[in-house]
Scaffold this motif. Sequence first.
Motif, PDB file in Angstrom:
ATOM      1  N   LEU A 117       0.848  -1.188   0.000  1.00 36.80           N
ATOM      2  CA  LEU A 117       0.000   0.000   0.000  1.00 36.80           C
ATOM      3  C   LEU A 117       0.884   1.239   0.000  1.00 36.80           C
ATOM      4  O   LEU A 117       1.915   1.259   0.677  1.00 36.80           O
ATOM      5  CB  LEU A 117      -0.887   0.038   1.245  1.00 36.80           C
ATOM      6  CG  LEU A 117      -1.808  -1.147   1.486  1.00 36.80           C
ATOM      7  CD1 LEU A 117      -2.504  -0.996   2.838  1.00 36.80           C
ATOM      8  CD2 LEU A 117      -2.828  -1.266   0.381  1.00 36.80           C
ATOM      9  N   ALA A 118       0.479   2.262  -0.733  1.00 38.55           N
ATOM     10  CA  ALA A 118       1.209   3.529  -0.748  1.00 38.55           C
ATOM     11  C   ALA A 118       0.215   4.657  -0.517  1.00 38.55           C
ATOM     12  O   ALA A 118      -0.702   4.854  -1.314  1.00 38.55           O
ATOM     13  CB  ALA A 118       1.937   3.718  -2.073  1.00 38.55           C
ATOM     14  N   ALA A 119       0.366   5.361   0.597  1.00 36.60           N
ATOM     15  CA  ALA A 119      -0.490   6.503   0.924  1.00 36.60           C
ATOM     16  C   ALA A 119       0.143   7.758   0.364  1.00 36.60           C
ATOM     17  O   ALA A 119       1.339   7.977   0.507  1.00 36.60           O
ATOM     18  CB  ALA A 119      -0.660   6.618   2.432  1.00 36.60           C
ATOM     19  N   TYR A 129       5.471   7.339  19.318  1.00 38.01           N
ATOM     20  CA  TYR A 129       6.570   8.197  19.756  1.00 38.01           C
ATOM     21  C   TYR A 129       6.388   9.664  19.367  1.00 38.01           C
ATOM     22  O   TYR A 129       7.287  10.469  19.581  1.00 38.01           O
ATOM     23  CB  TYR A 129       7.890   7.682  19.166  1.00 38.01           C
ATOM     24  CG  TYR A 129       7.796   7.426  17.677  1.00 38.01           C
ATOM     25  CD1 TYR A 129       7.876   8.459  16.759  1.00 38.01           C
ATOM     26  CD2 TYR A 129       7.578   6.137  17.206  1.00 38.01           C
ATOM     27  CE1 TYR A 129       7.766   8.224  15.403  1.00 38.01           C
ATOM     28  CE2 TYR A 129       7.475   5.890  15.854  1.00 38.01           C
ATOM     29  CZ  TYR A 129       7.571   6.937  14.961  1.00 38.01           C
ATOM     30  OH  TYR A 129       7.450   6.693  13.616  1.00 38.01           O
ATOM     31  N   GLY A 130       5.267  10.034  18.755  1.00 39.77           N
ATOM     32  CA  GLY A 130       5.056  11.427  18.389  1.00 39.77           C
ATOM     33  C   GLY A 130       4.177  11.579  17.171  1.00 39.77           C
ATOM     34  O   GLY A 130       3.401  10.689  16.817  1.00 39.77           O
ATOM     35  N   VAL A 131       4.314  12.724  16.525  1.00 40.28           N
ATOM     36  CA  VAL A 131       3.518  13.054  15.345  1.00 40.28           C
ATOM     37  C   VAL A 131       4.472  13.327  14.188  1.00 40.28           C
ATOM     38  O   VAL A 131       5.493  13.992  14.365  1.00 40.28           O
ATOM     39  CB  VAL A 131       2.645  14.304  15.616  1.00 40.28           C
ATOM     40  CG1 VAL A 131       1.880  14.715  14.380  1.00 40.28           C
ATOM     41  CG2 VAL A 131       1.701  14.061  16.778  1.00 40.28           C
ATOM     42  N   LEU A 132       4.134  12.805  13.007  1.00 38.01           N
ATOM     43  CA  LEU A 132       4.978  13.096  11.858  1.00 38.01           C
ATOM     44  C   LEU A 132       4.135  13.445  10.653  1.00 38.01           C
ATOM     45  O   LEU A 132       2.965  13.085  10.557  1.00 38.01           O
ATOM     46  CB  LEU A 132       5.935  11.940  11.548  1.00 38.01           C
ATOM     47  CG  LEU A 132       5.375  10.552  11.289  1.00 38.01           C
ATOM     48  CD1 LEU A 132       5.143  10.343   9.815  1.00 38.01           C
ATOM     49  CD2 LEU A 132       6.384   9.534  11.790  1.00 38.01           C
ATOM     50  N   THR A 133       4.750  14.210   9.757  1.00 41.52           N
ATOM     51  CA  THR A 133       4.136  14.545   8.481  1.00 41.52           C
ATOM     52  C   THR A 133       5.085  14.083   7.386  1.00 41.52           C
ATOM     53  O   THR A 133       6.292  13.992   7.600  1.00 41.52           O
ATOM     54  CB  THR A 133       3.881  16.068   8.351  1.00 41.52           C
ATOM     55  OG1 THR A 133       5.115  16.762   8.520  1.00 41.52           O
ATOM     56  CG2 THR A 133       2.873  16.551   9.382  1.00 41.52           C
ATOM     57  N   ALA A 134       4.522  13.769   6.237  1.00 37.65           N
ATOM     58  CA  ALA A 134       5.329  13.299   5.112  1.00 37.65           C
ATOM     59  C   ALA A 134       4.533  13.484   3.832  1.00 37.65           C
ATOM     60  O   ALA A 134       3.338  13.780   3.848  1.00 37.65           O
ATOM     61  CB  ALA A 134       5.709  11.831   5.304  1.00 37.65           C
ATOM     62  N   GLY A 135       5.210  13.259   2.727  1.00 35.74           N
ATOM     63  CA  GLY A 135       4.566  13.332   1.425  1.00 35.74           C
ATOM     64  C   GLY A 135       4.052  11.984   0.959  1.00 35.74           C
ATOM     65  O   GLY A 135       3.221  11.900   0.065  1.00 35.74           O
ATOM     66  N   ARG A 136       4.544  10.904   1.603  1.00 34.97           N
ATOM     67  CA  ARG A 136       4.186   9.560   1.141  1.00 34.97           C
ATOM     68  C   ARG A 136       4.507   8.547   2.240  1.00 34.97           C
ATOM     69  O   ARG A 136       5.431   8.742   3.020  1.00 34.97           O
ATOM     70  CB  ARG A 136       5.000   9.254  -0.111  1.00 34.97           C
ATOM     71  CG  ARG A 136       4.811   7.921  -0.732  1.00 34.97           C
ATOM     72  CD  ARG A 136       5.660   7.870  -2.032  1.00 34.97           C
ATOM     73  NE  ARG A 136       5.787   6.544  -2.536  1.00 34.97           N
ATOM     74  CZ  ARG A 136       4.903   5.953  -3.340  1.00 34.97           C
ATOM     75  NH1 ARG A 136       3.836   6.596  -3.722  1.00 34.97           N
ATOM     76  NH2 ARG A 136       5.097   4.730  -3.768  1.00 34.97           N
ATOM     77  N   MET A 137       3.727   7.478   2.284  1.00 34.83           N
ATOM     78  CA  MET A 137       3.992   6.372   3.194  1.00 34.83           C
ATOM     79  C   MET A 137       3.769   5.066   2.435  1.00 34.83           C
ATOM     80  O   MET A 137       2.801   4.933   1.693  1.00 34.83           O
ATOM     81  CB  MET A 137       3.048   6.402   4.394  1.00 34.83           C
ATOM     82  CG  MET A 137       3.276   5.242   5.362  1.00 34.83           C
ATOM     83  SD  MET A 137       1.904   4.991   6.498  1.00 34.83           S
ATOM     84  CE  MET A 137       0.760   4.101   5.453  1.00 34.83           C
ATOM     85  N   VAL A 138       4.666   4.113   2.614  1.00 33.77           N
ATOM     86  CA  VAL A 138       4.523   2.800   1.996  1.00 33.77           C
ATOM     87  C   VAL A 138       4.392   1.775   3.107  1.00 33.77           C
ATOM     88  O   VAL A 138       5.193   1.770   4.051  1.00 33.77           O
ATOM     89  CB  VAL A 138       5.736   2.471   1.100  1.00 33.77           C
ATOM     90  CG1 VAL A 138       5.625   1.062   0.536  1.00 33.77           C
ATOM     91  CG2 VAL A 138       5.856   3.490  -0.030  1.00 33.77           C
ATOM     92  N   ALA A 139       3.377   0.926   3.006  1.00 31.42           N
ATOM     93  CA  ALA A 139       3.189  -0.190   3.936  1.00 31.42           C
ATOM     94  C   ALA A 139       3.457  -1.462   3.153  1.00 31.42           C
ATOM     95  O   ALA A 139       2.852  -1.698   2.112  1.00 31.42           O
ATOM     96  CB  ALA A 139       1.769  -0.192   4.481  1.00 31.42           C
ATOM     97  N   GLU A 140       4.406  -2.268   3.659  1.00 32.36           N
ATOM     98  CA  GLU A 140       4.782  -3.475   2.938  1.00 32.36           C
ATOM     99  C   GLU A 140       5.220  -4.554   3.910  1.00 32.36           C
ATOM    100  O   GLU A 140       5.499  -4.285   5.073  1.00 32.36           O
ATOM    101  CB  GLU A 140       5.898  -3.182   1.936  1.00 32.36           C
ATOM    102  CG  GLU A 140       7.151  -2.625   2.572  1.00 32.36           C
ATOM    103  CD  GLU A 140       8.155  -2.105   1.559  1.00 32.36           C
ATOM    104  OE1 GLU A 140       7.916  -2.221   0.348  1.00 32.36           O
ATOM    105  OE2 GLU A 140       9.189  -1.575   1.986  1.00 32.36           O
ATOM    106  N   THR A 141       5.281  -5.767   3.411  1.00 27.48           N
ATOM    107  CA  THR A 141       5.779  -6.900   4.183  1.00 27.48           C
ATOM    108  C   THR A 141       7.016  -7.415   3.456  1.00 27.48           C
ATOM    109  O   THR A 141       6.888  -8.082   2.432  1.00 27.48           O
ATOM    110  CB  THR A 141       4.706  -8.009   4.284  1.00 27.48           C
ATOM    111  OG1 THR A 141       3.520  -7.448   4.819  1.00 27.48           O
ATOM    112  CG2 THR A 141       5.187  -9.138   5.178  1.00 27.48           C
TER     113      THR A 141
END
Length: 169
Positions: A117-119, A129-141
């Motif tokens: 998955l790619a958000a 551990y906190g709050v983060l911002t980003a341009g993209r997130m990848v969920a993988e196994t």
Amino acid sequence: PSIDDTQIPYADLDALARDQQVSAPSFAGVADDGSIISITAERARPEEDREERLRIDRIDGVVDAPGGRRLTFSAASGLLDQGAGRAEFAGPVLIVTTGGYRVTATGLHADLDGGRLAAEGPLEATAPYGVLTAGRMVAETPEGGGARLVFQDGVRLVYRPRTDEGAPE
């Protein structure tokens, strides 16, 4: 009372025939990495020119990765391409993981065959551990098991250390 031919609303029947849809559809499968993916929606409609592509609304999804990790997501709308094994979801998209992450993104792309998955962002995540911002997130196994989240493109983290009681300060 009986209904005769003059009481049937033919115009409504024509509209129903043109606007084919399925209420409360569900889709499930196993990805190449062993993840079990299931998607439910309020309704699904085939695209006019490509029946293997479905427009879906009010979506809830679950990805159970090998090793027991679970990722759930919800989205307002999406496109499921059964022939290509891909789906695109439009936001806002909410992603929640068993690892304590809660991510809000503008879109989500899913490789249903590969289990990836790619958000798309800008996105914001609340993590243990906190709050983060980003341009993209990848969920993988990755091979060898275990699910992971990879944040990319302008990652900014506001770290909140835990106190002795285990709660963030």
